[in-house]
Design an enzyme around this catalytic site. Structure first.
Site, PDB file in Angstrom:
ATOM      1  N   CYS A 116       0.892  -1.161   0.000  1.00  0.00           N
ATOM      2  CA  CYS A 116       0.000   0.000   0.000  1.00  0.00           C
ATOM      3  C   CYS A 116       0.923   1.202   0.000  1.00  0.00           C
ATOM      4  O   CYS A 116       1.557   1.507   1.020  1.00  0.00           O
ATOM      5  CB  CYS A 116      -0.925   0.007   1.208  1.00  0.00           C
ATOM      6  SG  CYS A 116      -2.028   1.449   1.254  1.00  0.00           S
ATOM      7  N   CYS A 119      -0.162   4.350   2.502  1.00  0.00           N
ATOM      8  CA  CYS A 119      -0.267   4.155   3.958  1.00  0.00           C
ATOM      9  C   CYS A 119      -0.014   2.684   4.257  1.00  0.00           C
ATOM     10  O   CYS A 119       1.086   2.209   4.019  1.00  0.00           O
ATOM     11  CB  CYS A 119      -1.598   4.647   4.505  1.00  0.00           C
ATOM     12  SG  CYS A 119      -3.037   3.874   3.781  1.00  0.00           S
ATOM     13  N   SER A 120      -1.003   1.953   4.758  1.00  0.00           N
ATOM     14  CA  SER A 120      -0.752   0.545   5.075  1.00  0.00           C
ATOM     15  C   SER A 120      -2.042  -0.274   5.016  1.00  0.00           C
ATOM     16  O   SER A 120      -2.305  -1.080   5.898  1.00  0.00           O
ATOM     17  CB  SER A 120      -0.105   0.409   6.457  1.00  0.00           C
ATOM     18  OG  SER A 120      -0.918   1.027   7.444  1.00  0.00           O
ATOM     19  N   CYS A 121      -2.862  -0.047   3.993  1.00  0.00           N
ATOM     20  CA  CYS A 121      -4.084  -0.840   3.839  1.00  0.00           C
ATOM     21  C   CYS A 121      -3.708  -2.315   3.752  1.00  0.00           C
ATOM     22  O   CYS A 121      -2.771  -2.692   3.050  1.00  0.00           O
ATOM     23  CB  CYS A 121      -4.837  -0.401   2.590  1.00  0.00           C
ATOM     24  SG  CYS A 121      -5.561   1.243   2.734  1.00  0.00           S
TER      25      CYS A 121
END
Length: 208
Positions: A116, A119-121
């Protein structure tokens, strides 16, 4: 559903927390953790062990079961590739951050890896908590620019003719890798096969 985004193509992330280091929920959780540690309710080492368990054991075991079922049940695999969200829900794994799932399959000629970039999906229902390195800026930027180099750092060396596809998750769409089933494991049961599958294999930074 938005289109796939291999090799880091722009896909217009629209995350509410792009402009901050941590989303509001994460900030509140961190504040609560700090308060519990300060008040002596829990020790940091204990908290770290709990987090590690969810990162490496509980969550990824869900995904491993999905993979093993796909390896042993052709009809299930077909449903998984056509509608991953529904097929995963058949095994009881659903909920926030598990909506609109897409499963991408590794083959002898294609290796997939997920990221991602903004961000950090991450698909929590099947993979648990995202590892620290998955959320780090170096991984998010480098795996798009040099996926083979990053994979080599994880110990994965691919043949020159193998195509590497990088899939960029969003707040609306999350990916999971279906690793190749080891040829030598054809006689193994579904639970035995599930025990072989790792979190990193379902991210694509390992072969299994």
């Amino acid at each position: 559903m938005s289109a796939k985004h291999p090799q880091g193509q722009d896909h217009g992330h629209d995350h509410a927390h792009q402009g901050s280091a941590l989303p509001d929920v994460a900030l509140r959780v961190k504040a609560l953790e700090d308060l519990m540690i300060e008040k002596g309710v829990i020790e940091r080492a204990t908290l770290d062990r709990i987090i590690e368990t969810y990162e490496t054991a509980i969550g990824p075991r869900n995904g491993a079961r999905v993979v093993a079922r796909a390896w042993t049940d052709p009809a299930y695999k077909q449903r998984l590739m056509q509608d991953a969200t529904a097929a995963i829900a058949e095994l009881g794994y659903r909920g926030a951050q598990g909506e609109n799932m897409v499963v991408v399959e590794n083959t002898p000629g294609i290796h997939n890896v997920i990221v991602c970039t903004l961000c950090s999906c991450y698909p929590w229902p099947v993979l648990g908590l995202p590892p620290v390195w998955y959320k780090s800026a170096p991984y998010r930027s480098r795996v798009v620019k040099d996926p083979r180099g990053v994979l080599q750092e994880f110990g994965v060396t691919l043949a020159a003719e193998t195509e590497v596809r990088v899939w960029d998750s969003t707040a609306e769409l999350r990916y999971m890798v279906l690793p190749m089933r080891p040829a030598s494991m054809e006689a193994r049961s579904e639970p035995e096969l599930a025990a072989l599958v790792t979190r990193d294999g379902m991210i694509g930074t390992a072969l299994l």
